[in-house]
Each structure stands twice: as C-alpha cells, then as structure tokens.
Write a protein that holds these residues in place. Structure first.
Motif, mmCIF file in Angstrom:
data_model
loop_
_atom_site.group_PDB
_atom_site.id
_atom_site.type_symbol
_atom_site.label_atom_id
_atom_site.label_comp_id
_atom_site.label_asym_id
_atom_site.label_seq_id
_atom_site.Cartn_x
_atom_site.Cartn_y
_atom_site.Cartn_z
ATOM 1 N N SER A 130 -5.836 -2.123 -5.583
ATOM 2 C CA SER A 130 -6.216 -0.923 -6.327
ATOM 3 C C SER A 130 -5.744 0.300 -5.554
ATOM 4 C CB SER A 130 -7.725 -0.886 -6.535
ATOM 5 O OG SER A 130 -8.364 -1.218 -5.320
ATOM 6 N N ASN A 131 -4.515 0.705 -5.908
ATOM 7 C CA ASN A 131 -3.983 1.904 -5.252
ATOM 8 C C ASN A 131 -4.676 3.126 -5.827
ATOM 9 O OD1 ASN A 131 -2.354 0.337 -3.767
ATOM 10 N ND2 ASN A 131 -0.422 1.141 -4.564
ATOM 11 N N ASN A 132 -5.026 4.028 -4.975
ATOM 12 C CA ASN A 132 -5.799 5.195 -5.412
ATOM 13 C C ASN A 132 -5.114 5.903 -6.581
ATOM 14 O OD1 ASN A 132 -4.299 5.107 -3.063
ATOM 15 N ND2 ASN A 132 -4.799 7.195 -2.455
ATOM 16 N N GLN A 183 -3.338 -6.949 -10.427
ATOM 17 C CA GLN A 183 -3.910 -8.260 -10.114
ATOM 18 C C GLN A 183 -2.757 -9.157 -9.674
ATOM 19 O OE1 GLN A 183 -7.374 -9.000 -11.074
ATOM 20 N NE2 GLN A 183 -7.232 -10.954 -10.013
ATOM 21 N N ALA A 184 -2.556 -9.301 -8.356
ATOM 22 C CA ALA A 184 -1.396 -10.031 -7.847
ATOM 23 C C ALA A 184 -1.622 -11.545 -7.848
ATOM 24 C CB ALA A 184 -1.054 -9.561 -6.442
ATOM 25 N N LEU A 185 -2.864 -11.960 -7.704
ATOM 26 C CA LEU A 185 -3.196 -13.391 -7.781
ATOM 27 C C LEU A 185 -4.425 -13.538 -8.659
ATOM 28 C CD1 LEU A 185 -2.949 -14.902 -4.168
ATOM 29 C CD2 LEU A 185 -1.383 -15.264 -6.095
ATOM 30 N N GLY A 232 9.049 -18.230 -8.031
ATOM 31 C CA GLY A 232 8.640 -17.349 -9.116
ATOM 32 C C GLY A 232 9.478 -16.102 -9.093
ATOM 33 N N PRO A 233 9.507 -15.373 -10.199
ATOM 34 C CA PRO A 233 10.328 -14.158 -10.246
ATOM 35 C C PRO A 233 9.751 -13.052 -9.367
ATOM 36 C CG PRO A 233 9.063 -14.401 -12.264
ATOM 37 C CD PRO A 233 8.828 -15.636 -11.470
ATOM 38 N N SER A 234 10.538 -12.005 -9.246
ATOM 39 C CA SER A 234 10.113 -10.875 -8.431
ATOM 40 C C SER A 234 8.834 -10.264 -8.991
ATOM 41 C CB SER A 234 11.237 -9.836 -8.403
ATOM 42 O OG SER A 234 10.877 -8.793 -7.550
ATOM 43 N N GLY A 235 7.913 -9.962 -8.127
ATOM 44 C CA GLY A 235 6.663 -9.334 -8.538
ATOM 45 C C GLY A 235 5.633 -10.311 -9.058
ATOM 46 N N SER A 236 5.916 -11.616 -8.940
ATOM 47 C CA SER A 236 5.008 -12.609 -9.516
ATOM 48 C C SER A 236 3.811 -12.887 -8.616
ATOM 49 C CB SER A 236 5.771 -13.914 -9.782
ATOM 50 O OG SER A 236 6.383 -14.350 -8.579
ATOM 51 N N GLY A 237 3.854 -12.441 -7.343
ATOM 52 C CA GLY A 237 2.705 -12.645 -6.450
ATOM 53 C C GLY A 237 2.967 -13.617 -5.319
ATOM 54 N N LYS A 238 4.246 -13.969 -5.078
ATOM 55 C CA LYS A 238 4.569 -14.947 -4.042
ATOM 56 C C LYS A 238 4.184 -14.433 -2.646
ATOM 57 C CE LYS A 238 9.018 -14.984 -4.948
ATOM 58 N NZ LYS A 238 9.172 -13.969 -6.040
ATOM 59 N N SER A 239 4.615 -13.201 -2.373
ATOM 60 C CA SER A 239 4.321 -12.668 -1.035
ATOM 61 C C SER A 239 2.834 -12.454 -0.856
ATOM 62 C CB SER A 239 5.065 -11.360 -0.800
ATOM 63 O OG SER A 239 6.446 -11.606 -0.810
ATOM 64 N N SER A 240 2.159 -12.012 -1.932
ATOM 65 C CA SER A 240 0.710 -11.829 -1.848
ATOM 66 C C SER A 240 0.038 -13.146 -1.481
ATOM 67 C CB SER A 240 0.161 -11.338 -3.181
ATOM 68 O OG SER A 240 0.856 -10.194 -3.586
#
Ligand SMILES: Nc1ncnc2c1ncn2[C@@H]1O[C@H](COP(=O)(O)OP(=O)(O)OP(=O)(O)O)[C@@H](O)[C@H]1O
Ligand SMILES: [Mg+2]
Lengths: 220, 404
Positions: free
Chosen positions: A12-14, A20-22, A39-47
């Motif tokens: 939740s960025n101010n 909702q990443a995961l 998964g594609p970019s922005g799908s939540g892999k790094s999270s």
C-alpha cells in the motif's frame, strides 16, 4: 522444508491504490527440489521470492521454514537464518564493484562464526570454475563470470536452499546455459533450488514448475 | 560478526574510496593539528615563563615590593612608594625565625655607564652581600662585594658579562674604573651569566652595586624598592607570608587594608602565569575546536553521501546475514579508522611545529599529555558522534528496497 499457508502480500503505497502482489498462496517445497517459478512481468514472482527468502514478511498468512513460523522471529533471527541456510542469486548480480571476486564470495562469512574464510571462499569459487579469477575485481569480469561469483557467494556458507531471481536475465543465452548447468549440478549434489524466471527454456532445467499469474499460484 | 575480517574489509573499503577517505582524514587533520599547535604553543610559553620565573623566584623565596595596594590586594597601583626600608627587613628577620636570609633591592633605570671612550646605557641595581646567595648569582671573575663595603657604601660594582664585553672587550675588567653617571666606581667582579629574566630583560646587562652605595651615592634616598626574603622551610610559606604581613602592617601602621607593599610567592606567580597564558591554554584551543566541529560536519556529509552510494551494498550485506547493528558498526569502524588516522597525522604535524617552536623560544621539547586526548580520543569521539546518524540511516534500509 518450506510451507506457505494462505500467504498474501499487499503493497500500500501512500496515496496510490494498494497492489495485491500475492493472493492466499499455498505452497510446499521439499528438501532437494529444483523448482522454477514462472510468470509474466508483474505477476508477483519477486514478491514471492522475497518472502521465501525472508527479505520481506507476508501481510497475512503463515510461513514455516523448517517447521518454524517466521513471523515469530525477530529481524536479527531472520538475518541469522539468511546467513546460515539461504543463498541468494540476483538478476543484477549485486557484487561489490571495486572488490575482488574472492572478497565478494567471503562476504556472507563475515557475518558468520566460520573460520578459514579465505579457504572456504576459494573452495566456493572452485565449484563455479573461477578459482583463477579469485583476485580479479568484480568489474573486470564478464557478466557470466560475475554471476558465477554471485553463485559462489550464495554457496559459500553451505546453505540449505538457494533462491535465484532471474539469474540469467542479464546474460546472453550461452552464459545463461552455463549458469543453469551449475544450478543443475548443485541440485544433483543435494541443494534445494528455487529459480524465478519468465523464460520457459530456462525453467525447463527445473524438475518442477510453478506458474504465477496476478499473484495467484498454479501448479501443473 | 568476524571482527578481524570486518576490520580488514573496512580498511579495503577505505582504500578503494580514496577521495572520500582523503577528505574525511583531511578534515580531522586540520582540526587536530590546529588544536595541538595552539595548545602546545601555549604550554611552551607557559614553560618558558615558568622556567624564567624560577630563576627569579625559587620555591622558598618571597618577594616584597613597595607598591600601593587598594581593596584587599585586588588593584595594584604601579607607582612605587617610598615606605619600605632596610630596617623593615631587619625587623622581619629578627621577628620571624623562619626567615633565613634576605637581600634588599633598589634600582635606577637608564644609567649611563662609561669606561674610557666606551659607554652603554643600562639599569643599575643595588643589592647586599647576601645577594649572591639570595639571588643565586655569584661572580665568575673577581669577587662579590662584602659586608664592610656594604656598610661603608664603597663605590664598587659587579658587571654582567655582556657589559664587560661591550666596555672592555677581551681585556680584564677587574680593577678597572667606570663611571655610573658622574660617580666613579671600581669593577670588583663579573656576574655569572643568567640570560633572560621573566620580564624579558637580558640579565647579562645587569650591573650591581652595594645597596648602601646605591641609596646614598647614586639616588640619595632612604628607602628600597623591594626585597627578596628566603625562608628555611618552603612548606611553611603561608606562615612566613602572614608573619611578614603582620610585621609590615604594624611598622607601616596599616589598618584599613590599603596596604603599601605587595608580597609575591611562587604560587602567586604560578597563578599569574596561568592567567597570562590563558589565551593559549583556553581560548585558542577553543577556537580550534571549531575546526574539529567543522571536520565532524564534513564527516556527516561525506558519510551520508557514502550511505546513499552504497544502498545496494548495504542491502546485499543484510541479505547475506548482516544484522542492523553489524551495518552500524561497519560504518562506525570505517569512520573511527579515518578519524584515528587523521588524529595521528594531526598531532604529528602539531608536535613537529611545536618542536620547531621550542627550539625558537629555547626550551626543551616536551609532549603535554593532553595531546594524546586531542589526537586519539577526541577524533574518535567526533567521528563516532558524526558517524552515528549516517550509520543508523544505513542500517534502516530494507534489503529488498536496497536491492531493487
Ligand atoms: N515495494 C513495492 N511497492 C509497491 N508495489 C510493489 C512493490 N514491489 C512490488 N510491487 C508490485 O507488486 C506486483 C508484483 O511485483 P513483482 O516484483 O513481484 O513482480 P515480478 O513477477 O517479479 O515481475 P518482473 O518479472 O518484472 O520482475 C507488481 O504490480 C509491482 O508493481
Ligand atoms: Mg521480479
């Protein structure tokens, strides 16, 4: 070894609307597995990897690492687990630039109580076939060599599990394949490996693949 | 955390960021060098004056000067008064057994001393035969005048080595005739060389005659300017001072605190010297502390820059197991090493300058202990205080943000 129970991660960025990443993720990874998370970019892999690697905590849900719920552990305890049991390999290598390959590999050992730091670091460099480059500075090495140094650094404190986030993302396909062969050998030697990629040919090196889409995990 | 390896890695980091390290060290060097230069020079002056004063006033010596004093000795009129006499001294000696000996002093500034066709202008001092013990200064040639000569106000003179040189060159001055103003004298001895006195006068230009001769034949007065009194036990200085004060108060009929004599003791002189050198011992070092403060600010700025440059390094260290306190101590170790280096170079520069200064003002070189505080403890303190904010900031970085 690893178990996620209904793990969610919300950013939740101010001001902006929360991301909702995961979402309610359930996952089990056993000792000795070689898992690719694709998964594609922005799908939540790094999270996902950040949570699995204890660099970040879930917003909700439980994460058991070797049967311990990590939410109950302090930052210092997490740092100690990362030091002893986890190795990281990043897309951007993250080596200290003006520092030699050997000193880069020694880094995790500075925060351990291991003796013979130099010897252990040399052994790790040997495992990735870079012992001749030990005294070269990181910025004097090719991309593939830098990533091998990073792998040696991930290995040096003999972790249980290695997390690699797009380890071949900044490499040409030949050096990418070399890196993947190293991971394969490590897995054959018994290390648990979690590989994050959006490249299916890279994911093919793993024994198990987990798909992730908009924060939702799908196993085939 | 592995201490030895951490120290080694800090040294490597400092070596690899030469510019940043250089400016941090430079700031400390400037601060510490200016602090130790001003401080040691103050100590040097103090030592020089103290050494000179010791020649003049030993630890069992008391000086009584005939000056007007108002309000319990707080303000001193520079005007000499004409109330102190040789009889006062005799009374002091007979009433206070602690007094072992004394010598009166009377002087006459800017006298023309003539020998043949040579002349020199200097001040003449009257003393007594005891003067050679009391002032710890005998003759290197000829003889000191004796009690009989003092009693008879004989026209004999003792001359300093530089006067002998100026008036007589290589030839023997003993027995030679000189004139002090219009009055003829015979040179009886050459005074031991003594160098510079606490007022900065060259004592080798002194010329000493019997006190009686001085008073009767040169000045025509019946009072003296001051006297030095030697006591037999330096631990009973206070007792002697109050005894002398009582005798003089009674003889001079002093009741209301408006005294006509000033008593100088070695302790009093020491205090005076401290007061005189205060500017060097306190004020200038305080100003130099500002330089050190500036160095501290330089450190804060450079370290904040360094933290910003090294965000990903910090993130990585945390990812591989560094705890927040490991990150803090890494930055503090780095800043301590730089500060210590600057401090050591700074005091080295300071001490080299001080050594040169010592040879200029002709005192033996010494190292005041405070130098170690200035060169070692203070820089580390400044470094750590300045470094703590950037170090804490570094430790707060979240590894995932730092690694993005
Ligand atoms: N610190 C953060 N603050 C806010 N939003 C974030 C943060 N980190 C990630 N996100 C958001 O969470 C979602 C998942 O991001 P994540 O980095 O996990 O994706 P990814 O699968 O690794 O993508 P890529 O393949 O591009 O690396 C994205 O929408 C991203 O914008
Ligand atoms: Mg990613």
């Amino acid at each position: 070894m690893i178990q996620l129970k209904n793990v969610s991660k919300k950013f939740s960025n101010n001001g902006q609307k929360p991301v909702q990443a995961l979402k309610e993720t359930n996952l089990v990874i056993n000792q000795g597995e070689f898992v690719a998370i694709v998964g594609p970019s922005g799908s939540g892999k790094s999270s996902m990897m950040n949570i699995l690697g204890m660099l970040d905590r879930p917003t909700s849900g439980e994460y058991y690492f070797e049967n311990r719920e990590i939410n109950t552990l302090s930052e210092d305890e997490l740092a100690s687990i990362r030091n002893k049991k986890i190795g990281f390999v990043f897309q951007k290598f993250h080596l200290l630039p003006k520092t030699t390959a050997l000193e880069n590999v020694e880094l995790p050992l500075l925060y351990s109580d291991r003796k013979n730091i130099r010897g252990l670091a040399l052994d790790a460099l040997k495992q990735v076939g870079l012992e001749e480059r030990a005294t070269h500075r990181a910025n004097e090495l090719s991309g593939g060599q830098q990533q091998r140094v990073a792998i040696a650094r991930a290995l040096v404190n003999e972790p249980e599990i290695i997390f690699a986030d797009e380890p071949t993302g900044n490499l040409d396909s030949a050096s990418g394949q070399e890196i993947m062969k190293i991971f394969q050998e490590l897995n054959e030697a018994g290390k648990t490996i979690v590989l994050i990629t959006h490249d299916l040919t890279i994911a093919a090196y793993a024994k198990r693949t987990i798909q992730i889409h908009d924060g939702i995990v799908n196993e085939n | 955390m592995n201490k030895k390896e951490t120290l080694k890695s800090s040294l490597r980091i400092l070596k690899r960021n030469k510019m940043r390290t250089f400016f941090m060290v430079l700031g400390i060097i400037i601060g510490v060098a200016s602090l130790s230069i001003t401080f040691t020079i103050g100590r040097g002056f103090q030592k020089q004056i103290t050494e000179r004063a010791k020649k003049y006033l030993g630890s069992s010596d008391i000086l009584v000067t005939a000056v007007k004093i108002k309000l319990e000795g707080k303000s001193v009129d520079n005007n000499l008064v004409s109330s102190l006499t040789i009889d006062d001294l005799k009374a002091i000696a007979s009433e206070i057994p602690l007094v072992s000996t004394y010598a009166p002093v009377q002087f006459l500034p800017n006298c023309e001393i003539i020998a043949g066709n040579k002349n020199i202008s200097t001040s003449v001092r009257g003393s007594s035969a005891t003067g050679q013990i009391v002032w710890n200064r005998g003759v290197i040639k000829g003889d000191y005048f004796d009690d009989a000569e003092e009693l008879n106000a004989t026209r004999v003179a003792l001359i300093g080595t530089k006067i002998a040189e100026t008036l007589f060159g290589e030839s023997d001055p003993i027995g030679a005739q000189i004139r002090i103003g219009d009055v003829p004298f015979t040179v009886k001895g050459v005074l031991e060389p003594k160098g510079i006195d606490p007022h900065g006068n060259d004592m080798d230009f002194d010329i000493v005659v019997p006190i009686t001769t001085m008073m009767k034949r040169l000045m025509n007065v019946d009072y003296i300017a001051m006297a030095k009194i030697v006591i037999s036990d330096e631990n009973r200085m206070d007792e002697a001072v109050s005894g002398i004060t009582a005798v003089l108060n009674e003889r001079h009929h002093i009741t209301n605190g408006e005294s006509d004599f000033l008593i100088l003791t070695p302790t009093f002189v020491k205090e005076k010297i401290k007061e005189m050198t205060k500017v060097f011992n306190v004020f200038l070092p305080l100003i130099s502390l500002i330089a050190l403060l500036a160095a501290g600010i330089v450190i804060v700025v450079l370290m904040l820059m360094s933290v910003n440059e090294r965000i990903s390094e910090i993130g990585l260290r945390k990812a591989v197991g560094a705890r927040s306190k490991d990150v803090v101590s890494q930055f503090l170790i780095e800043v301590s090493i730089t500060s210590l280096l600057g401090g050591i170079i700074g005091i080295t520069i300071g001490l080299i300058c001080f050594k040169v200064f010592c040879s200029i003002i002709k005192i033996s070189f010494f190292i005041p202990w405070q130098i170690y505080v200035f060169g070692v403890l203070l820089p580390i303190l400044v470094g750590i205080i300045a470094g703590i904010i950037p170090a804490r900031k570094a430790a707060k970085y979240n590894p995932i943000e730092a690694l993005r």
